[in-house]
Design a protein around this motif. Structure first.
Motif, short mmCIF file in Angstrom:
data_model
loop_
_atom_site.label_atom_id
_atom_site.label_comp_id
_atom_site.label_asym_id
_atom_site.label_seq_id
_atom_site.Cartn_x
_atom_site.Cartn_y
_atom_site.Cartn_z
N UNK A 169 0.22 5.18 6.55
CA UNK A 169 -0.51 5.29 5.29
C UNK A 169 -1.14 6.67 5.14
N UNK A 170 -1.78 7.12 6.18
CA UNK A 170 -2.43 8.44 6.10
C UNK A 170 -1.42 9.53 5.85
N UNK A 215 -4.88 -1.19 -9.68
CA UNK A 215 -4.77 -2.45 -10.40
C UNK A 215 -3.55 -3.23 -9.93
N UNK A 216 -2.44 -2.49 -9.85
CA UNK A 216 -1.21 -3.15 -9.42
C UNK A 216 -1.35 -3.68 -7.99
N UNK A 217 -1.99 -2.90 -7.15
CA UNK A 217 -2.18 -3.31 -5.77
C UNK A 217 -3.00 -4.58 -5.67
N UNK A 218 -4.06 -4.60 -6.44
CA UNK A 218 -4.91 -5.80 -6.40
C UNK A 218 -4.14 -7.03 -6.83
N UNK A 219 -3.36 -6.84 -7.91
CA UNK A 219 -2.59 -8.00 -8.37
C UNK A 219 -1.62 -8.48 -7.30
N UNK A 270 0.84 -1.21 0.00
CA UNK A 270 0.00 0.00 0.00
C UNK A 270 0.86 1.25 0.00
N UNK A 271 1.88 1.23 0.85
CA UNK A 271 2.75 2.40 0.87
C UNK A 271 3.45 2.59 -0.46
#
Lengths: 102, 186, 640
Positions: B21-22, B110-114, A15-16
């Motif tokens: 993350x924030x 998209x990349x994250x999901x993959x 995520x980062x």
């Protein structure tokens, strides 16, 4: 101590990484691009540390140190180039650097 | 062994992660350079907490001291001294707006999901009983098998130093004159 | 023996050498040198031809062959560059080189003042070479080579004065129309090779007789296609439209190519391939029909023409119709004999017409001529001689050949009485238009003037140029002699040709066995009837009294006359039927659909080019994004 599933660590790293990636692509100001790069490098570091921790070896941390070194050198150089960019074009817009077009 | 105190320690890990993350979000979407830098520092500090909970206190320390405390401070100093953060409005007139963010976000999603799919598809679920790795272990590795890597890293730093000095030299020197003249004639 | 062979071997090549000399040295040669080279070369060929014909006649061998070199081999058969001289070829080479030499001599005088003289004589020589190869070839490939060669030379010579667009268009029309015939012939050649595997004509004939029965379907089509080729080259129905327009070329060209030799190539082809045609009697009937219809069509057309050369062109068309009729009826020798006599008198007529045209300063309209009896007596006499041979009055060579053809028609199994009547009607028409032509051109009052008035009192007369050099007169005298006395050749010819056309009797059980007595009488009387009719009908034209009937000489514009004038509307028909649709389709296809199909590959490449250029836009962020896209893609592929 605590136990964490490795997947969660990796997901945090991903995520980062993605946030940093979005910043690299979407921002025009070169300074912000450099900052987003730092975010990405950081994320990679998390992944390495997590992996090293799972295997109970210090190699992950050694890798993290090398990444740190890399980040340092990169920031120094990046800022120097940024300064040149500022002097040359009087702006930090990275789209001004497009003379290598096809 | 998970702890049995009122607040489970895993929760702290997840909280630190959430802060990271924030903060990263605010780095990427900020308008002022210095503000974004400060958010970046916050993100790094949160990540240091995560490191600690992953059983890597040495890495956590390094993160705070070197990364947040040296590299980003360099960043901040450079921004402030060379006035790099001044021309925000000129440079970034289009940072807001959905059209700018839509494409990159879609790509990243998209990349994250993959990646998440890949991560989850591994059968083994490594549940880490987090092991504490001491600095001594790291040190003995650095002076042992990774000695060469350390030396090469020092080369890298030297190169960065020299190049950084050279590029950031002020104008008025012979070399930079011609280049800037060419730049003016454009 | 070997001298015969070497004479035959060199025969076609004297004009070829002369052609090269004239092309290479061209403008640097004086008129005299160029004439000597070109006329000399053809004369050499003529002398060789006569010598060889005599050798053939006196010796007991019936053919002389000499193989020059091996050309190529195809499958099991050899195609060689072999020259083959038998009786039929002998007649043809005598005509081609003999008449050709006389015409070359005339042309040297006629084209003397032209600045492209060498080029003209070079093309004429090249034509002679091609024609000789056509008639001497022993296989169909060599024949086709000569066939195409004469077509080329015809094109070059019709369009000789190419600066005038009409000449170039006429040349193009001739080439394209004969091309249609050539294509039919080429297909026939392919079919022949496909079924028999041979190109050598003698072998072909033997194999065909063995392989096919009379009336076989395959040989029917082959013969029909060969007929198509002959029809194109010989300007018969339906491919006859090019010949009148071909008169745009210089007069010696019209005489040589479009009267004496090239247009007879079709006749030669059918005669040479008679073995095949005998196996397809229906096609022989078609040949006879084409001949009969053409001769009538051309006769009617000639009645309405105003240009002297066009009258002669239609007359040629008509006479070749006679030859076709003869061949269709199975009268091979008679057809070839008529070919020979026709060459004599038609060349005479054309060359004399050329003299007349030159005398009147390039005036070709017969309504603007007249009264030349006094001014050009020699030409008048010569023209008259030619015309009486054409009409076939008794005693002339034309009489012998034409009567021989007509006599063979009634009892022929593939022709019959109706053809006989067509031939008689054709003879009538011939005499009528010939008389009309003669009266208008030579008799009556002189109408040659530069203005449109025919009033000879007030307008100044055009000076008639009567001064002709000897080289333009002597060939005419010789041709006149040949035209009158050519009938004497018939016995010699029959002897030679009978050998070739032996065993060529058709199945006679179908034919009429009974020949009426009055056949020959009617046939001989017909030309006289025509002359008498013309004498009174065209009385206006031949009067020399002071009265000029303006109306009589005005070009008649009645519908029938203009219909005949324009070749019975065939040009109009072809224009509407073929040319307009073709032009319409060509206009539709202006963007050239096949080109577009090929251009789709260009479009495709262009598409990629634009995409790739857009991809290289120099923007760093775009490059980083493309890295991301690539990773997504690769991971996706790996996951699948």
């Amino acid at each position: 101590m605590i136990s964490l599933p490795l997947e969660h660590i990796f997901i945090l790293a991903c995520i980062l990484f993605m946030i940093g990636f979005v910043g690299v692509i979407a921002r025009k100001n070169t300074l912000f691009i450099l900052m987003s790069l730092e975010v990405m490098l950081n994320a990679v570091g998390i992944a390495f540390i997590g992996a090293g921790s799972v295997w109970e070896q210090a190699d992950g941390q050694v890798m993290f140190i090398l990444i740190l070194t890399l980040a340092a050198a990169e920031v120094a150089l990046g800022l120097a180039l940024l300064i040149r960019l500022q002097r040359r074009f009087q702006s930090l817009d990275i789209d001004k650097l497009n003379r290598l077009r096809g | 062994m998970s702890s049995t105190t009122i607040i489970p320690l895993e929760l702290l890990f997840y909280l630190a992660g959430f802060i990271a993350i924030v903060a990263s979000f605010k780095v990427v979407m900020g308008k002022h350079a210095v503000h974004s830098l400060l958010y970046l520092i916050v993100s790094l500090l949160a990540v240091a907490v995560c490191f600690y909970f992953m059983g890597a206190p040495f890495a956590a320390g390094l993160e705070v001291i070197v990364y947040a405390g040296a590299i980003l401070v360099l960043f901040v100093f450079a921004v402030m001294m060379f006035g790099l953060g001044k021309d925000e409005e000129k440079h970034a007139p289009q940072t807001s707006g959905l059209t700018i963010w839509f494409g990159p976000s879609a790509l990243a999603l998209a990349l994250l999901c993959e990646l998440i799919y890949i991560i989850n598809s591994v059968e083994q679920h490594n549940v880490t009983a987090i092991n504490h790795i001491s600095p001594k272990q790291v040190g003995s590795l650095l002076y042992g098998p990774y000695l060469l890597a350390v030396e090469i890293a020092s080369f890298l730093l030297l190169a960065g130093l020299v190049a950084g000095y050279h590029f950031a030299k002020p104008d008025g020197q012979k070399h930079s004159n011609t280049i800037d003249k060419i730049g003016e004639n454009q | 023996m070997t001298t015969n062979l070497s004479m035959l071997a060199w025969l076609p090549f004297y004009p070829l050498i002369s052609f090269f000399i004239l092309i290479l040295l061209g403008k640097r040669l004086s008129w005299f040198m160029a004439s000597v080279v070109s006329v000399g070369a053809v004369s050499l060929s003529a002398i060789s031809a006569f010598w060889l014909v005599q050798q053939l006649a006196i010796s007991d061998q019936q053919v002389i062959t000499v193989q020059l070199w091996q050309w190529f081999s195809l499958g099991n058969s050899q195609v060689n560059f072999t020259l083959y001289l038998d009786g039929l070829s002998a007649v043809m080479i005598s005509v081609v080189t003999g008449v050709g030499a006389l015409i070359h001599l005339y042309a040297a005088g006629y084209m003397k003042t032209d600045e492209n003289f060498s080029r003209f004589m070079a093309y004429m020589n090249l034509f002679i070479v091609a024609m000789l190869l056509l008639v001497l070839g022993d296989n169909l490939v060599l024949l086709y080579l000569g066939w195409e060669g004469v077509g080329l030379c015809s094109f070059l010579l019709i369009g000789f004065w190419y600066q005038d667009k009409n000449n170039a268009l006429a040349a193009r029309k001739a080439f394209i129309v004969t091309r249609i015939g050539d294509t039919a012939m080429a297909i026939a050649l392919f079919m022949l090779f496909n079924s028999l595997g041979e190109f050598n004509i003698n072998h072909l004939t033997e194999l065909a007789a063995v392989k096919w029965q009379v009336g076989d379907q395959q040989v029917f089509w082959i013969a029909l296609l060969l007929l198509g080729g002959a029809v194109g080259k010989s300007a018969q129905l339906p491919l006859q439209t090019w010949l009148p327009d071909a008169m745009a070329g210089p007069t010696p060209v019209s005489a040589l190519i479009h009267a004496a030799t090239m247009v007879t190539a079709g006749v030669y082809l059918i005669a040479r391939m008679h073995g095949l045609f005998l196996l397809a009697p229906e096609v022989m009937t078609y040949v006879a029909w084409i001949g009969a219809l053409t001769l009538l069509l051309a006769g009617f057309a000639a009645l309405a023409q105003t240009d002297i050369k066009r009258v002669l062109a239609y007359s040629t068309m008509s006479q070749i119709g006679y030859m076709m009729l003869a061949l269709g009826a199975g009268a091979w020798s008679e057809g070839i004999f008529h070919l020979m006599t026709h060459a004599f008198f038609k060349a005479l007529l054309f060359l004399t017409a050329g003299s007349v045209i030159l005398a009147l300063h390039h005036q070709q309209n017969i309504f603007k001529m007249g009264g030349l009896v006094k001014k050009l007596p020699i030409e008048t006499t010569l023209f008259a001689i030619g015309l009486i041979c054409l009409i076939a009055l008794p005693g002339t060579s034309g009489f012998y050949s034409k009567e021989a053809i007509i006599a063979s028609l009634w009892t022929s199994p593939t022709a019959g009485p109706i053809f006989w009547w067509c031939a008689i009607l054709g003879a009538l028409l011939t005499s009528v238009y010939s008389c009309r032509l003669f009266f208008l051109t030579f008799l009556g009052n002189s109408r040659a003037s530069s203005g449109t008035h025919i009033d000879n009192k007030t307008d100044p007369k055009i000076e008639v140029n009567t001064d002709f050099s000897a080289i333009m007169r002597w060939p005419l005298y010789l041709l006149a002699v040949l035209a009158l006395l050519g009938g004497l050749f018939s016995t010699m010819l029959d002897q030679q040709l009978a050998i070739i056309f032996a065993n060529t009797s058709l199945d006679t059980t179908v034919a009429e066995e009974f020949e009426p007595h009055w056949l020959h009488i009617v046939a001989i009387a017909t030309p006289f009837i025509g002359i008498v009719f013309s004498w009174f009908y065209f009385a206006d034209y031949r009067q020399t009294s002071g009265i000029n009937h303006d109306a009589a000489f005005a070009e008649k514009n009645s519908r029938l006359t203009s219909f005949c004038l324009h070749g019975l509307g065939f040009d109009w028909l072809y224009q509407k039927l073929f040319i307009n649709p073709y032009c319409f389709i060509a206009k539709l296809n202006r963007k050239d659909i096949f080109d577009q199909i090929i251009m789709t590959s260009r479009w495709y490449v262009d598409l990629w080019r634009s995409a790739l250029i857009a991809n290289q836009n120099g923007s760093l962020r775009w490059y980083a994004a493309s890295l991301g896209i690539a990773v997504i893609f690769l991971l996706g592929v790996a996951l699948l």
